[in-house]
Scaffold this active site. Structure first.
Site, PDB file in Angstrom:
ATOM      1  N   SER A   1       0.797  -1.226   0.000  1.00 47.29           N
ATOM      2  CA  SER A   1       0.000   0.000   0.000  1.00 47.29           C
ATOM      3  C   SER A   1       0.828   1.274   0.000  1.00 47.29           C
ATOM      4  O   SER A   1       0.366   2.316  -0.432  1.00 47.29           O
ATOM      5  CB  SER A   1      -0.928   0.021   1.214  1.00 47.29           C
ATOM      6  OG  SER A   1      -1.791  -1.087   1.156  1.00 47.29           O
ATOM      7  N   THR A   2       2.067   1.210   0.511  1.00 52.53           N
ATOM      8  CA  THR A   2       2.901   2.410   0.538  1.00 52.53           C
ATOM      9  C   THR A   2       4.229   2.131  -0.140  1.00 52.53           C
ATOM     10  O   THR A   2       4.673   0.987  -0.225  1.00 52.53           O
ATOM     11  CB  THR A   2       3.185   2.878   1.982  1.00 52.53           C
ATOM     12  OG1 THR A   2       3.992   1.906   2.638  1.00 52.53           O
ATOM     13  CG2 THR A   2       1.893   3.093   2.756  1.00 52.53           C
TER      14      THR A   2
END
Length: 193
Positions: free
Chosen positions: A11-12
């Site tokens: 996600s990051t």
């Protein structure tokens, strides 16, 4: 010839897909058939490398992911996706699901996938409830909620308000403080409360 198409996602940008990629390669996915999204939420319907992985799937191929949450967030979306794959003649294999592989090409695998998708969504919703509850309790107790530290002190805001009251443009005063005009107004209103 049927292929295994691997997909990994974080996600990051600060997170790593190394472990996912190792697991996918160990499961038989060729490096050329591995698609990786960095910094892309599972809640997004369109993910660039995920879309490419789907485009690469043909009849008889299998999409391989390490865990169910790499696929998406909601049970409904995951089940619709599994049905779409079946309609295209492709399978879905989830590694590390309940201690072993789950292959939706089999009736037992399909049933397990449905149950695990529902459990994954429930886990996500429980986590969200806990976070929301924790934030409201911290707010009620007057505790810090985190976020960026304030670089501009209340005393600087008061001085800036006096400048604006003296005729200086609010946009210029806010810019001099290094903040947006909206932030300046919000901070100055908070001081009056």
């Amino acid at each position: 010839m049927t292929k295994l198409i691997g997909y990994a996602r974080v996600s990051t940008r600060q997170q790593s897909t190394d472990r996912q990629q190792e697991d996918l390669l160990a499961a038989g996915v060729r490096r050329d058939d591995l698609y990786v999204d960095h910094g892309v939420s599972g809640a997004r319907a369109s993910r660039p490398q995920f879309d490419r992985a789907l485009d690469a799937l043909i009849d008889g191929d299998t999409l391989v992911i390490t865990t169910l949450d790499r696929l998406g967030r909601s049970t409904q979306n995951m089940l619709a996706f599994a049905d779409e794959l079946r309609g295209r003649g492709a399978g879905l294999r989830v590694l590390n699901l309940g201690g072993g592989d789950v292959d939706t090409a089999t009736p037992m695998g399909s049933m397990l996938f449905t149950i695990m998708a529902a459990l994954a969504q429930m886990e996500h919703e429980i986590k969200r409830e806990r976070i929301t509850d924790s934030i409201s309790k911290r707010r009620e107790a007057g505790k810090d909620l985190g976020g960026r530290p304030r670089r501009v002190t209340d005393s600087q805001i008061r001085s800036a308000v006096r400048l604006v009251e003296g005729g200086d443009p609010a946009a210029q005063v806010a810019r001099d403080l290094g903040m947006s005009r909206a932030t300046f107004y919000r901070r100055s209103r908070a001081l009056k409360d």
